[in-house]
Design a protein around this motif. Structure first.
Motif: not given
Ligand code: VGL
Ligand code: ZN
Length: 202
Positions: A7-25
């Motif tokens: 299985a492929l498990i895709v973790i938390d690819v959400q707006n807040d973790f992307c540039p411009g987000g609240a907790l940007a990685v």
């Protein structure tokens, strides 16, 4: 196509973790094209979604006087206090618009209990409250998991550790992950997961 026990498990690819987000990685959105392409290889695809109530205990804003990225003590142990992020129903909690969500078979939401944070896709941070993912994967005959997503040193690494402890063969595709790297957290995460038998691949 890979074997049906993977299985492929895709973790938390959400707006807040992307540039411009609240907790940007940093570079969080750079991994999305590769993740979308990877989906074509797998018979089973799971997405996770960090999904906090606004009064969540992992938010610094809910601890008067506490700074974001400081540590606090929870009944289950030390907990980083984060900027408010991935609030249920908010734009920041939505998957990044470039992520292909149609191929996913299951979306696991986590971190929805006010008093417990949940980095791992399998167990909340108390290490005992289950998300249900293990039961799902077992019933589907999955024995090996490939982990990608955000952030390498938190939700990806905690998921990898739990998966290894549960007996899965675990690979982290590091090039399809990006890290927060808070106070050496990336090096710690790598050492801990390697010791647990997790394979890191590019
Ligand atoms: C995450 C911190 C807080 C993650 C989630 O997805 O790695 N990190 N909540
Ligand atoms: Zn969170």
């Amino acid at each position: 196509m890979r074997s049906t026990d993977e299985a492929l498990i895709v973790i938390d690819v959400q707006n807040d973790f992307c540039p411009g987000g609240a907790l940007a990685v940093a570079g969080g959105d750079e991994i999305i094209a590769r993740i979308n392409a990877l989906m074509a290889e797998f018979c089973s695809i799971v997405l996770t979604q960090d999904w906090h109530p606004a009064n969540h205990s992992s938010f610094a804003a809910n601890h008067p006087g506490a700074a974001a990225f400081s540590l606090t003590d929870m009944p289950y142990g030390p907990q980083v206090l984060w900027p408010t992020h991935c609030v249920q129903g908010s734009h920041g909690a939505q998957f990044h618009p470039d992520l292909h969500t149609d191929p996913a078979h299951l979306v696991i939401r986590k971190g929805f209990r006010t008093g417990i944070d949940s980095y791992s896709a399998f167990f909340e941070n108390d290490k005992t409250t289950a998300t249900g993912l293990h039961g799902y994967l077992q019933e589907r005959g999955i024995r090996r998991v490939t982990l990608v997503g955000l952030a390498t040193d938190y939700c990806v690494a905690y998921s990898a550790l739990d998966a290894a402890r549960l007996g899965y063969g675990v690979t982290v595709l590091e090039g399809a992950c990006r890290a927060i790297d808070l106070n050496g957290s990336l090096a710690t995460a790598k050492a801990d997961t390697l010791a647990a038998g997790v394979v890191w691949a590019a």
